[in-house]
Design an enzyme around this catalytic site. Structure first.
Site, PDB file in Angstrom:
ATOM      1  N   GLY A   1       0.268  -1.368  -9.443  1.00 17.24           N
ATOM      2  CA  GLY A   1      -0.053  -0.015  -9.801  1.00 17.24           C
ATOM      3  C   GLY A   1      -0.074   0.737  -7.757  1.00 17.24           C
TER       4      GLY A   1
ATOM      5  N   ASN B   1      -3.030   5.499  -2.914  1.00 21.29           N
ATOM      6  CA  ASN B   1      -2.742   6.216  -1.243  1.00 21.29           C
ATOM      7  C   ASN B   1      -1.719   6.057  -0.399  1.00 21.29           C
ATOM      8  OD1 ASN B   1      -3.469   8.828  -2.496  1.00 21.29           O
ATOM      9  ND2 ASN B   1      -5.748   8.752  -1.719  1.00 21.29           N
TER      10      ASN B   1
ATOM     11  N   ASP C   1     -15.581   3.617  -1.319  1.00 20.40           N
ATOM     12  CA  ASP C   1     -15.023   4.751  -2.174  1.00 20.40           C
ATOM     13  C   ASP C   1     -15.407   4.194  -3.439  1.00 20.40           C
ATOM     14  OD1 ASP C   1     -13.031   6.687  -3.483  1.00 20.40           O
ATOM     15  OD2 ASP C   1     -11.337   4.997  -2.356  1.00 20.40           O
TER      16      ASP C   1
END
Length: 174
Positions: free
Chosen positions: A2, A5, A121
């Site tokens: 994966g 950012n 988040d």
């Protein structure tokens, strides 16, 4: 396995006899005007994540910093993300499944909030499963922009947006 950012995530076999695979999230240090802020945010997310010990929060084993990179060693969660799980089901969870996942997520969030940590988040891509066939194995992950309002250094400018826009609470826009 994966990327995001703040870095890339790799699957690794441990060098010990336990036989459990781990995920390693690596962030290369860069030269530039934002490096100090990015490095501080990565370090702060590790500091906060290391305080968490709960069955519904991804386990952070170790944080490593060198001159060239920063890295987390995290428990490997092969069950995929909540986003993946929902796509496999056509975009919707059945009511019982949604309630089961929600209760376990709330339990993990309550633990975080009890020690004054705010994720900032939370979204389906940051919710993972240790085992996709066991919904109670859900884990909160990716603490890149997490914060303790009382102890975290001022990294984000007042009024600046953090997190993923589509999952931002409406009151944050005020």
């Amino acid at each position: 396995i994966g990327s995001g950012n703040s870095g890339f995530v790799y699957l690794a076999d441990p060098l010990n006899d336990l036989g459990k695979k781990v995920a390693i999230k690596i962030r290369a240090r860069a030269r530039g005007p934002h490096e100090e802020m990015l490095s501080a945010r990565f370090t702060e997310s590790a500091r906060l994540h290391l305080q968490l010990c709960h069955p519904n929060i991804a386990w952070l084993h170790e944080f490593i910093e060198t001159e060239h990179y920063q890295a987390f060693i995290i428990e490997y969660l092969p069950g995929g993300t909540l986003s993946d799980f929902m796509k496999d089901l056509g975009g919707r969870l059945e009511l019982n499944s949604a309630c089961l996942v929600g209760v376990h997520l709330c339990d993990g969030l309550e633990h975080m909030h009890d020690i004054q940590i705010i994720h900032r988040d939370l979204k389906p891509d940051n919710v993972l499963f240790a085992d996709s066939s066991e919904l109670s194995s859900v884990r909160i992950a990716d603490f890149d922009v997490s914060k303790n309002p009382y102890t975290s250094p001022q990294i984000t400018e007042n009024g600046a947006h953090v997190g993923t826009l589509c999952y931002t609470a409406p009151e944050q826009f005020n």
